[in-house]
Design a protein around this motif. Sequence first.
Motif, PDB file in Angstrom:
ATOM      1  N   HIS A  85      83.132 107.209  71.564  1.00 58.28           N
ATOM      2  CA  HIS A  85      83.970 106.335  72.668  1.00 58.28           C
ATOM      3  C   HIS A  85      84.198 105.274  71.774  1.00 58.28           C
ATOM      4  O   HIS A  85      84.695 104.787  72.045  1.00 58.28           O
ATOM      5  CB  HIS A  85      83.498 106.876  73.945  1.00 58.28           C
TER       6      HIS A  85
ATOM      7  N   GLU B 142      91.424 104.624  78.444  1.00 56.11           N
ATOM      8  CA  GLU B 142      90.620 105.161  77.843  1.00 56.11           C
ATOM      9  C   GLU B 142      90.579 106.732  77.573  1.00 56.11           C
ATOM     10  O   GLU B 142      90.070 107.559  76.804  1.00 56.11           O
ATOM     11  CB  GLU B 142      89.834 105.375  79.207  1.00 56.11           C
ATOM     12  N   THR B 143      91.472 107.487  78.039  1.00 55.06           N
ATOM     13  CA  THR B 143      91.843 108.476  78.056  1.00 55.06           C
ATOM     14  C   THR B 143      92.153 108.658  76.470  1.00 55.06           C
ATOM     15  O   THR B 143      91.903 109.993  75.902  1.00 55.06           O
ATOM     16  CB  THR B 143      93.709 108.825  78.628  1.00 55.06           C
TER      17      THR B 143
ATOM     18  N   ASP C 246      88.774 108.502  74.681  1.00 54.87           N
ATOM     19  CA  ASP C 246      88.056 109.761  75.071  1.00 54.87           C
ATOM     20  C   ASP C 246      88.555 110.806  73.969  1.00 54.87           C
ATOM     21  O   ASP C 246      87.945 111.992  74.029  1.00 54.87           O
ATOM     22  CB  ASP C 246      88.464 110.383  76.575  1.00 54.87           C
ATOM     23  N   SER C 247      89.829 110.808  73.821  1.00 53.19           N
ATOM     24  CA  SER C 247      90.538 112.353  73.223  1.00 53.19           C
ATOM     25  C   SER C 247      89.810 112.618  72.046  1.00 53.19           C
ATOM     26  O   SER C 247      89.968 113.616  71.299  1.00 53.19           O
ATOM     27  CB  SER C 247      92.174 112.067  72.824  1.00 53.19           C
TER      28      SER C 247
ATOM     29  N   MET D   5      86.409 113.105  71.589  1.00 49.06           N
ATOM     30  CA  MET D   5      85.733 114.460  71.656  1.00 49.06           C
ATOM     31  C   MET D   5      86.581 115.249  70.753  1.00 49.06           C
ATOM     32  O   MET D   5      85.553 116.368  70.186  1.00 49.06           O
ATOM     33  CB  MET D   5      86.657 114.914  73.399  1.00 49.06           C
TER      34      MET D   5
ATOM     35  N   PHE E 226      79.267 114.826  77.037  1.00 50.81           N
ATOM     36  CA  PHE E 226      79.875 113.572  77.236  1.00 50.81           C
ATOM     37  C   PHE E 226      79.612 114.249  79.127  1.00 50.81           C
ATOM     38  O   PHE E 226      79.940 113.156  79.922  1.00 50.81           O
ATOM     39  CB  PHE E 226      81.756 114.103  77.661  1.00 50.81           C
TER      40      PHE E 226
ATOM     41  N   HIS F  18      85.208 100.106  81.694  1.00 54.21           N
ATOM     42  CA  HIS F  18      85.333 101.539  81.428  1.00 54.21           C
ATOM     43  C   HIS F  18      85.567 102.605  82.678  1.00 54.21           C
ATOM     44  O   HIS F  18      84.587 103.045  82.568  1.00 54.21           O
ATOM     45  CB  HIS F  18      85.275 102.074  79.985  1.00 54.21           C
TER      46      HIS F  18
ATOM     47  N   LEU G  70      85.551 105.011  85.342  1.00 58.41           N
ATOM     48  CA  LEU G  70      84.929 106.264  84.888  1.00 58.41           C
ATOM     49  C   LEU G  70      86.325 107.122  85.959  1.00 58.41           C
ATOM     50  O   LEU G  70      85.709 107.236  87.642  1.00 58.41           O
ATOM     51  CB  LEU G  70      84.087 106.671  84.956  1.00 58.41           C
TER      52      LEU G  70
ATOM     53  N   ARG H  98      89.167 112.404  84.199  1.00 57.64           N
ATOM     54  CA  ARG H  98      87.879 112.204  83.182  1.00 57.64           C
ATOM     55  C   ARG H  98      86.937 112.797  82.872  1.00 57.64           C
ATOM     56  O   ARG H  98      86.480 113.484  81.706  1.00 57.64           O
ATOM     57  CB  ARG H  98      87.603 110.427  83.005  1.00 57.64           C
TER      58      ARG H  98
ATOM     59  N   ALA I 171      86.586 116.426  81.145  1.00 56.82           N
ATOM     60  CA  ALA I 171      84.856 116.710  79.605  1.00 56.82           C
ATOM     61  C   ALA I 171      84.587 117.901  80.356  1.00 56.82           C
ATOM     62  O   ALA I 171      83.905 118.923  79.001  1.00 56.82           O
ATOM     63  CB  ALA I 171      84.456 115.694  80.138  1.00 56.82           C
TER      64      ALA I 171
END
Length: 361
Positions: free
Chosen positions: A224, A279-280, A283-284, A287, A300, A323, A325, A329, A333
């Motif tokens: 991340h 953040e999205t 995350d993408s 992952m 995650f 960050h 959450l 999100r 995950a």
Amino acid sequence: MYNFSVRYHDGRLSIAHDATLTLMPDHWLIHYRDPSGELTSVRWALPGIVTDDNFSTLFIFRYGEFPQQTIECKEESLPETLKKRYPEKVFFKKRITNIFKLNNATITAVAFAVVILMGLGYWYGLPWLAGAVAARFPVSTEVQMGDTMYDNMIQAYDVDEHLTAATNDFVKSINFKTHYPIRVTVVKNADANAFALPGGRIVVFDGILRKMKTKEELAALLAHEVSHVHYRHSLRNIFRSLGGYLFLSLLLNDINGIVTVLADNSNMLANLTYSRELETEADSKAMAIFQADGLNLKGFVDLFTMLKNEHGDIGSLKLLSTHPLTEDRLQEAEKMAENQKPVKEDIGLERKWEAIEQALK
């Protein structure tokens, strides 16, 4: 005579040099003494010289790619001399002077409109400009800037050398799919926190490591943070937060000035907040790194769940305030983990995680 007294900026340093400009037939020569006292000459080819339009009696010229070199001259005879010396090249456009013939009410209205436009530009245009500059910033300069900021702010922390070495060894086993040099520093601090600097520096507090149970949780955290580096989220956020301070440096193409401003404000890095959009995006990519490396995306879910369970008041947790959450999100995950293809067991990464666990004791 074709010699003029000027002030010369090389575009790399924030200092200016008293210099002499000599107008040659097809180029300009700029002579000055560097800080060591050595006489230095700079050559500007005539086609590359650009004039700055302004309403003052100061004549400004720029040359070269970003960051551009600049000279400033106050001698009133310069425009006429340029016209005679280079009749085929137009250095100055016709200036607007009729505005000064308007009545006081009109001038006041114009001045008010200018102030309003400047205010709108500051509040709305400057953030966009900072993001655009960050997107075009040279990677080598960004890495150098991140190192400067790191050297400035790391003095406030107690670095755990053993954990730092073990974590960087852990990093080597994961292909983060980025061209940035990833370097992790673990510091002694009970807060569950981690943050990324421009150029590939990542700071991890040992407090969050002590709450982890699996190698996948640490890999998720690092992936991340690396994603924030890769997409230049840290750089964009810092430029926007310090936009007012950076404005003059950007106008002067002063890279050294930008680095100085950022270095002086390095301690704010731990408290910068990312938007939900950034953040999205992080995350993408993180992952996607997991899927490409065959790591279990449940890391995650475990990381996010651990943070929620350990701190009933999520807003008080630095990692979750910088960050944020959201349930979206966490749910994303969980969805990605459920649909993941079979994962592979990485024995080497597991052993490196065990070395980190041992160093934590």
